[in-house]
Motif scaffolding. Sequence first.
Motif, mmCIF file in Angstrom:
data_model
loop_
_atom_site.group_PDB
_atom_site.id
_atom_site.type_symbol
_atom_site.label_atom_id
_atom_site.label_comp_id
_atom_site.label_asym_id
_atom_site.label_seq_id
_atom_site.Cartn_x
_atom_site.Cartn_y
_atom_site.Cartn_z
ATOM 1 N N PRO A 242 0.808 -1.235 0.000
ATOM 2 C CA PRO A 242 0.000 0.000 0.000
ATOM 3 C C PRO A 242 0.832 1.273 0.000
ATOM 4 N N SER A 243 1.989 1.273 0.672
ATOM 5 C CA SER A 243 2.789 2.492 0.755
ATOM 6 C C SER A 243 3.254 2.962 -0.614
ATOM 7 N N VAL A 244 3.490 2.044 -1.544
ATOM 8 C CA VAL A 244 3.863 2.416 -2.910
ATOM 9 C C VAL A 244 2.708 3.139 -3.585
ATOM 10 N N VAL A 245 1.506 2.628 -3.419
ATOM 11 C CA VAL A 245 0.338 3.281 -4.011
ATOM 12 C C VAL A 245 0.171 4.681 -3.432
ATOM 13 N N GLU A 246 0.362 4.819 -2.131
ATOM 14 C CA GLU A 246 0.224 6.131 -1.502
ATOM 15 C C GLU A 246 1.273 7.113 -2.032
ATOM 16 N N LYS A 247 2.464 6.633 -2.326
ATOM 17 C CA LYS A 247 3.494 7.501 -2.891
ATOM 18 C C LYS A 247 3.076 8.000 -4.272
ATOM 19 N N VAL A 248 2.461 7.135 -5.053
ATOM 20 C CA VAL A 248 1.982 7.549 -6.370
ATOM 21 C C VAL A 248 0.866 8.575 -6.231
ATOM 22 N N VAL A 249 -0.048 8.345 -5.312
ATOM 23 C CA VAL A 249 -1.154 9.289 -5.087
ATOM 24 C C VAL A 249 -0.614 10.649 -4.660
ATOM 25 N N ALA A 250 0.374 10.640 -3.765
ATOM 26 C CA ALA A 250 0.961 11.901 -3.318
ATOM 27 C C ALA A 250 1.663 12.618 -4.461
ATOM 28 N N ALA A 251 2.357 11.867 -5.305
ATOM 29 C CA ALA A 251 3.031 12.477 -6.455
ATOM 30 C C ALA A 251 2.023 13.086 -7.420
ATOM 31 N N ARG A 252 0.911 12.398 -7.637
ATOM 32 C CA ARG A 252 -0.134 12.941 -8.520
ATOM 33 C C ARG A 252 -0.675 14.261 -7.986
ATOM 34 N N SER A 253 -0.768 14.369 -6.677
ATOM 35 C CA SER A 253 -1.285 15.610 -6.087
ATOM 36 C C SER A 253 -0.341 16.781 -6.339
ATOM 37 N N ARG A 254 0.928 16.465 -6.638
ATOM 38 C CA ARG A 254 1.915 17.505 -6.975
ATOM 39 C C ARG A 254 1.985 17.747 -8.479
ATOM 40 N N GLY A 255 1.171 17.041 -9.252
ATOM 41 C CA GLY A 255 1.160 17.224 -10.683
ATOM 42 C C GLY A 255 1.988 16.229 -11.467
ATOM 43 N N VAL A 256 2.569 15.230 -10.800
ATOM 44 C CA VAL A 256 3.342 14.203 -11.501
ATOM 45 C C VAL A 256 2.369 13.322 -12.284
ATOM 46 N N LYS A 257 2.719 12.996 -13.520
ATOM 47 C CA LYS A 257 1.859 12.176 -14.377
ATOM 48 C C LYS A 257 2.153 10.702 -14.107
ATOM 49 N N ALA A 258 1.640 10.216 -12.991
ATOM 50 C CA ALA A 258 1.973 8.866 -12.528
ATOM 51 C C ALA A 258 0.727 8.013 -12.380
ATOM 52 N N THR A 259 0.851 6.749 -12.778
ATOM 53 C CA THR A 259 -0.199 5.754 -12.591
ATOM 54 C C THR A 259 0.414 4.509 -11.975
ATOM 55 N N VAL A 260 -0.456 3.632 -11.458
ATOM 56 C CA VAL A 260 0.033 2.447 -10.751
ATOM 57 C C VAL A 260 -0.922 1.289 -10.981
ATOM 58 N N GLU A 261 -0.343 0.097 -11.082
ATOM 59 C CA GLU A 261 -1.131 -1.136 -11.224
ATOM 60 C C GLU A 261 -0.773 -2.099 -10.098
ATOM 61 N N THR A 262 -1.638 -3.071 -9.881
ATOM 62 C CA THR A 262 -1.293 -4.234 -9.083
ATOM 63 C C THR A 262 -1.826 -5.472 -9.788
ATOM 64 N N CYS A 263 -1.598 -6.639 -9.181
ATOM 65 C CA CYS A 263 -1.896 -7.925 -9.822
ATOM 66 C C CYS A 263 -2.686 -8.808 -8.859
ATOM 67 N N PRO A 264 -3.407 -9.802 -9.373
ATOM 68 C CA PRO A 264 -4.187 -10.668 -8.495
ATOM 69 C C PRO A 264 -3.373 -11.339 -7.394
ATOM 70 N N HIS A 265 -2.124 -11.737 -7.690
ATOM 71 C CA HIS A 265 -1.362 -12.457 -6.668
ATOM 72 C C HIS A 265 -1.056 -11.580 -5.455
#
Length: 452
Positions: A242-265
């Motif tokens: 989860p902390s990786v996803v939160e880092k992406v969300v925080a970066a997006r709030s600063r205007g970074v063009k970032a997306t994130v995926e996860t997988c079933p496993h």
Amino acid sequence: MFDLVLKNCMAVTPYGVVTSDVCVKDEKIADIIPCGRYLPAVSVVDIGRKYLFPGVIDPHVHFNDPGLPEREDLRTGTMAAAAGGVTTVIDMPLSGNPTIISLSALEQKKMSVIEKAVVDCALWGGLVNDNTEYLVDMAGSGACAFKAFTCYAGEDFPYVTRDVLLKGMMEAAAHDFLIGVHCEDEKIVSVRESEAKSSGRKGVRDFLKAHPPFSEEKAVEMVLEVAEISGARVHICHASIPSVVEKVVAARSRGVKATVETCPHYLIFTEDDLERMQGILKCTPPVRKQKDVDGMWNMLLSGKIDMLGSDHSPSTRSQKKQLRGNFWDIWGGINGVQTFFPLLFYYGVIKRGLGVEDLARLTSTKAAEIFGLWPEKGAISVGCDADFVVFDPTEKWFVSQENLFYKNKHTPYHGMAVTGKVVMTFVRGKCVFDRGVINLIHGRLLHARRTN
């Protein structure tokens, strides 16, 4: 006259679930109308009020073609995809021979798609430590995105330093293509792995200690920083915590063009499962603790994760066997493209309350948008390609190796009880899978839309 009418659908559209008849003409969705009207068509299929989902887009598969057909190829891989409701795959540039890090290798890969694929395909190219000068030409020839590693990925796919990543991202920003990154810190992983091997530690827990969560976090921080400097679009592949996803969300709030995926496993299995299953569940980043599984579901259900991918990474059975108790020697990768969608329906919609519209967004719409395949792909909407999954939400079944279309029929999901099953799959209005039977249609090679 329509080419095809699918009658009595519970169509999962961007506007909700609509009870309707869906009409196809010239490979496109021509109309979506209320049930019950007479609709002249060459072919009419009554799907009996089952769900009609948009065709699944799996943005993260390794089909090993060309060069390593003993693991998988584009025929068996796309057959398995079709059986799982996947109508478009985006194939990764490594785990083949050659790896797709040059224009000539990309052209070779494109020929394999044309000759073998039974669903539509887009292609990743590779960003490695010495090929930034080729990226623009590869993008112009069809690579829809470029994959990089921040840790060792094999001698034929050199990982990038921060400087090379910045150079590649500057090219990406100038020419509007996407950079995707496998995020683990090379120094942390290599030092820990070397120390373990030199002292004779070779078990599952030693492998997990060499791939700790903070290695993933540190690499993601560096990648997001470079994306912010360059202005490039960046995609964090297969987040496991989860902390990786939160880092992406925080970066997006600063205007970074970032997306994130996860997988079933990462949404199903834990470290304890890895100890129990051993090599069949080995992958990198590895599966994590139960608290991380629960946390990743919270990220998904709260809309913080952009999309899902299988990270189907096949191997032979012998490559999954442990020799003399040495876990390091086992191939790291999981077979999962065929079970990708039904498992997400079962664990997400049935067990966790995920909305079916959200499932469609996570497994189709967002990938189409992020990888430049929208609006042709990604939704049940007039004008889109007629890519569909007919899905029975009530059918109960067990994942069985015997029913998989993989070349090597092993998977950590074997024996799992699932509710919800793919009944039929249509690619551009053509039925490619029907209740266990594959129809060998010709998949199409896709190119990404770009703004410049």
